[in-house]
Design a protein around this motif. Structure first.
Motif, PDB file in Angstrom:
ATOM      1  N   LEU A 137       0.870  -1.170   0.000  1.00  9.24           N
ATOM      2  CA  LEU A 137       0.000   0.000   0.000  1.00  9.24           C
ATOM      3  C   LEU A 137       0.904   1.216   0.000  1.00  9.24           C
ATOM      4  O   LEU A 137       1.572   1.494   1.002  1.00  9.24           O
ATOM      5  CB  LEU A 137      -0.919  -0.005   1.228  1.00  9.24           C
ATOM      6  N   ARG A 138       0.937   1.917  -1.112  1.00  4.31           N
ATOM      7  CA  ARG A 138       1.981   2.929  -1.311  1.00  4.31           C
ATOM      8  C   ARG A 138       1.408   4.335  -1.215  1.00  4.31           C
ATOM      9  O   ARG A 138       0.634   4.773  -2.065  1.00  4.31           O
ATOM     10  CB  ARG A 138       2.634   2.728  -2.669  1.00  4.31           C
ATOM     11  N   LEU A 139       1.815   5.050  -0.164  1.00  2.00           N
ATOM     12  CA  LEU A 139       1.327   6.396   0.080  1.00  2.00           C
ATOM     13  C   LEU A 139       2.301   7.463  -0.379  1.00  2.00           C
ATOM     14  O   LEU A 139       2.047   8.650  -0.183  1.00  2.00           O
ATOM     15  CB  LEU A 139       1.033   6.598   1.578  1.00  2.00           C
ATOM     16  N   ASP A 140       3.442   7.066  -0.976  1.00  2.00           N
ATOM     17  CA  ASP A 140       4.409   8.053  -1.455  1.00  2.00           C
ATOM     18  C   ASP A 140       4.281   8.203  -2.961  1.00  2.00           C
ATOM     19  O   ASP A 140       3.365   7.673  -3.582  1.00  2.00           O
ATOM     20  CB  ASP A 140       5.832   7.693  -1.027  1.00  2.00           C
ATOM     21  N   TRP A 176      -9.293 -13.398  -1.660  1.00  2.00           N
ATOM     22  CA  TRP A 176      -8.716 -14.127  -2.781  1.00  2.00           C
ATOM     23  C   TRP A 176      -7.565 -15.038  -2.350  1.00  2.00           C
ATOM     24  O   TRP A 176      -7.517 -16.220  -2.699  1.00  2.00           O
ATOM     25  CB  TRP A 176      -8.240 -13.114  -3.821  1.00  2.00           C
ATOM     26  N   LEU A 177      -6.654 -14.510  -1.530  1.00  2.00           N
ATOM     27  CA  LEU A 177      -5.372 -15.166  -1.279  1.00  2.00           C
ATOM     28  C   LEU A 177      -5.146 -15.568   0.169  1.00  2.00           C
ATOM     29  O   LEU A 177      -4.150 -16.212   0.478  1.00  2.00           O
ATOM     30  CB  LEU A 177      -4.230 -14.246  -1.719  1.00  2.00           C
ATOM     31  N   GLY A 178      -6.052 -15.192   1.061  1.00  2.71           N
ATOM     32  CA  GLY A 178      -5.810 -15.407   2.469  1.00  2.71           C
ATOM     33  C   GLY A 178      -4.968 -14.263   3.024  1.00  2.71           C
ATOM     34  O   GLY A 178      -4.536 -13.366   2.296  1.00  2.71           O
ATOM     35  N   PRO A 179      -4.703 -14.260   4.336  1.00  5.00           N
ATOM     36  CA  PRO A 179      -3.896 -13.194   4.923  1.00  5.00           C
ATOM     37  C   PRO A 179      -2.519 -13.109   4.262  1.00  5.00           C
ATOM     38  O   PRO A 179      -1.859 -14.125   4.048  1.00  5.00           O
ATOM     39  CB  PRO A 179      -3.776 -13.607   6.393  1.00  5.00           C
ATOM     40  N   LEU A 180      -2.110 -11.876   3.928  1.00  2.00           N
ATOM     41  CA  LEU A 180      -0.854 -11.648   3.228  1.00  2.00           C
ATOM     42  C   LEU A 180       0.016 -10.670   4.011  1.00  2.00           C
ATOM     43  O   LEU A 180      -0.492  -9.707   4.599  1.00  2.00           O
ATOM     44  CB  LEU A 180      -1.119 -11.030   1.852  1.00  2.00           C
ATOM     45  N   PRO A 181       1.342 -10.872   4.021  1.00  2.00           N
ATOM     46  CA  PRO A 181       2.210  -9.812   4.536  1.00  2.00           C
ATOM     47  C   PRO A 181       1.895  -8.510   3.805  1.00  2.00           C
ATOM     48  O   PRO A 181       1.785  -8.492   2.576  1.00  2.00           O
ATOM     49  CB  PRO A 181       3.616 -10.316   4.208  1.00  2.00           C
ATOM     50  N   THR A 182       1.728  -7.435   4.550  1.00  2.00           N
ATOM     51  CA  THR A 182       1.289  -6.163   3.970  1.00  2.00           C
ATOM     52  C   THR A 182       2.266  -5.062   4.366  1.00  2.00           C
ATOM     53  O   THR A 182       2.503  -4.833   5.546  1.00  2.00           O
ATOM     54  CB  THR A 182      -0.131  -5.805   4.444  1.00  2.00           C
ATOM     55  N   THR A 183       2.816  -4.394   3.335  1.00  2.00           N
ATOM     56  CA  THR A 183       3.728  -3.286   3.550  1.00  2.00           C
ATOM     57  C   THR A 183       3.015  -1.978   3.269  1.00  2.00           C
ATOM     58  O   THR A 183       2.388  -1.822   2.215  1.00  2.00           O
ATOM     59  CB  THR A 183       4.952  -3.394   2.618  1.00  2.00           C
ATOM     60  N   VAL A 184       3.111  -1.047   4.208  1.00  3.65           N
ATOM     61  CA  VAL A 184       2.604   0.305   4.008  1.00  3.65           C
ATOM     62  C   VAL A 184       3.821   1.210   3.823  1.00  3.65           C
ATOM     63  O   VAL A 184       4.621   1.377   4.747  1.00  3.65           O
ATOM     64  CB  VAL A 184       1.755   0.782   5.203  1.00  3.65           C
ATOM     65  N   ILE A 185       3.989   1.750   2.610  1.00  7.92           N
ATOM     66  CA  ILE A 185       5.105   2.661   2.336  1.00  7.92           C
ATOM     67  C   ILE A 185       4.593   4.082   2.521  1.00  7.92           C
ATOM     68  O   ILE A 185       3.770   4.569   1.746  1.00  7.92           O
ATOM     69  CB  ILE A 185       5.657   2.461   0.916  1.00  7.92           C
ATOM     70  N   GLU A 189       0.771  -4.098  -5.748  1.00  4.70           N
ATOM     71  CA  GLU A 189       0.873  -2.768  -5.145  1.00  4.70           C
ATOM     72  C   GLU A 189      -0.274  -1.882  -5.612  1.00  4.70           C
ATOM     73  O   GLU A 189      -0.635  -1.871  -6.790  1.00  4.70           O
ATOM     74  CB  GLU A 189       2.205  -2.136  -5.556  1.00  4.70           C
ATOM     75  N   LEU A 190      -0.826  -1.129  -4.670  1.00  5.32           N
ATOM     76  CA  LEU A 190      -1.804  -0.098  -4.979  1.00  5.32           C
ATOM     77  C   LEU A 190      -1.265   1.224  -4.464  1.00  5.32           C
ATOM     78  O   LEU A 190      -0.788   1.308  -3.323  1.00  5.32           O
ATOM     79  CB  LEU A 190      -3.146  -0.418  -4.310  1.00  5.32           C
ATOM     80  N   THR A 191      -1.321   2.281  -5.313  1.00  4.45           N
ATOM     81  CA  THR A 191      -0.834   3.591  -4.909  1.00  4.45           C
ATOM     82  C   THR A 191      -2.002   4.503  -4.549  1.00  4.45           C
ATOM     83  O   THR A 191      -3.159   4.236  -4.884  1.00  4.45           O
ATOM     84  CB  THR A 191      -0.024   4.256  -6.034  1.00  4.45           C
ATOM     85  N   SER A 192      -1.676   5.614  -3.921  1.00  4.30           N
ATOM     86  CA  SER A 192      -2.700   6.564  -3.494  1.00  4.30           C
ATOM     87  C   SER A 192      -3.524   7.099  -4.651  1.00  4.30           C
ATOM     88  O   SER A 192      -4.671   7.498  -4.458  1.00  4.30           O
ATOM     89  CB  SER A 192      -2.049   7.739  -2.757  1.00  4.30           C
ATOM     90  N   HIS A 193      -2.960   7.138  -5.830  1.00  2.00           N
ATOM     91  CA  HIS A 193      -3.697   7.639  -6.989  1.00  2.00           C
ATOM     92  C   HIS A 193      -4.311   6.521  -7.818  1.00  2.00           C
ATOM     93  O   HIS A 193      -4.701   6.736  -8.966  1.00  2.00           O
ATOM     94  CB  HIS A 193      -2.798   8.525  -7.852  1.00  2.00           C
TER      95      HIS A 193
END
Length: 340
Positions: free
Chosen positions: A37-40, A69-78, A273-277
């Motif tokens: 999840l990319r906030l930059d 879809w995939l079950g619990p996944l390691p999630t990074t918040v940038i 990855e999903l970005t803020s925009h």
């Protein structure tokens, strides 16, 4: 129950990383090993503007659909400049509630004692604070932002962990761009003395402005000391990037260590990855799967993320498979098959 869910998630992640290394991914079979999840704003830069940014509910839909879809996944918040924001905390909390292991990457902005406590209470598992040195000028040149924010964030996180007897892992990360070499030893020493759990050299997104001091890199990485977390593979790639700097992502595959020359880029199967925009992608250097997540998912309730990816991912994954670059940044390089 939470421990069992995490073990199952670990096993799934191991299988997905192994499959990605063997043959990359295509739209029909892609099964990402983790969420980002990319906030930059792109190559490790600052925060995106508020205009047209995703709403919290859109982020929630994405994470929930990925877990369905995939079950619990390691999630990074940038969140390089926004680690202390309400949104970053909200995303950590939401992912944790869905049993996802969470990592927050930030320069420390906004993380004081109160915010660190909220992050720990929200279920944050790992905090990576980017620092450029032990002086304000060097830190600002390497990372941007203010050194006081990074120093304070590390201290606040350690205090919150102790107060709550939490299992939070706190890591100091040094982006390996000039003039990081000027204070690298001092920063590693400070991180250890401050009580951080680890220290990592981070290869840049692009092979430009790398310090060309191979002896210093080797001195900063001690495979026998668990405090030093830079993988041996990243060290070899740092040396190659410095020797063949061309300003492009990572380094040309022909100059990469032998294991990377033999391996098609696995990043298409390693991360989503999903970005803020609203850009949906695996790699930031190729045209994304979708340029407007909210529009692409409008009217899809419940959201079937597997179908959305299958519909849009083909050209993106094909470009990754054909890419002649080998990226060393920890967001894009192959992860160990075992572990996270």
């Amino acid at each position: 129950m939470r421990s069992l869910e995490h073990r199952i998630a670990d096993l799934r992640g191991t299988w997905r990383r192994a499959r990605a290394r063997r043959g990359g991914a295509d739209a029909a079979t892609v099964s990402p090993a983790r969420l980002v999840l990319r906030l930059d704003d792109g190559d490790g830069g600052g925060p995106l503007g508020d205009a047209d940014a995703l709403t919290p509910s859109a982020w929630h839909r994405f994470v929930a659909a990925a877990v369905d879809w995939l079950g619990p996944l390691p999630t990074t918040v940038i969140a390089i400049r926004t680690g202390g924001s309400e949104l970053a905390t909200d995303l950590v909390r939401f992912a944790h509630r869905l049993e996802c292991d969470t990592l927050l990457c930030t320069d420390g902005s906004g993380i004081d004692d109160a915010r660190a406590g909220i992050l720990v209470d929200s279920g944050l598992a790992r905090l990576r604070v980017y620092m450029g040195g032990v002086s304000a000028d060097v830190h600002r040149t390497v990372v941007g932002g203010e050194l006081a924010d990074a120093l304070g964030a590390v201290g606040s996180a350690l205090r919150a962990r102790a107060d709550r007897r939490a299992a939070l892992d706190v890591e100091v990360a040094l982006p390996w761009t000039r003039p990081a070499d000027a204070e690298a030893r001092a920063l590693a020493g400070w991180a250890r003395e401050a009580g951080a759990d680890g220290f990592r050299l981070v290869p840049p997104w692009r092979s430009a402005d790398l310090p060309s001091d191979p002896e210093l890199i080797d001195q900063l990485v001690d495979g026998a000391d668990r405090f030093h977390r830079t993988p041996a593979a990243a060290v070899a790639e740092l040396h190659a990037m410095a020797a063949h700097a061309d300003g492009q992502p990572g380094l040309a595959r022909v100059h990469a260590p032998a294991r990377r020359r033999r391996m098609a880029c696995p990043v298409g199967g390693l991360r989503l990855e999903l970005t803020s925009h609203g850009l949906l992608r695996a790699c930031p250097f190729h045209a994304p799967m979708s340029t407007d997540f909210q529009q692409a998912t409008q009217g899809r309730d419940p959201l079937d993320l597997a179908s959305l990816v299958a519909q849009h991912a083909g050209p993106h994954l094909a470009a990754i498979a054909a890419c002649e670059r080998a990226c060393a940044h920890p967001e894009l390089s192959p992860r160990p098959v075992l572990g996270r």
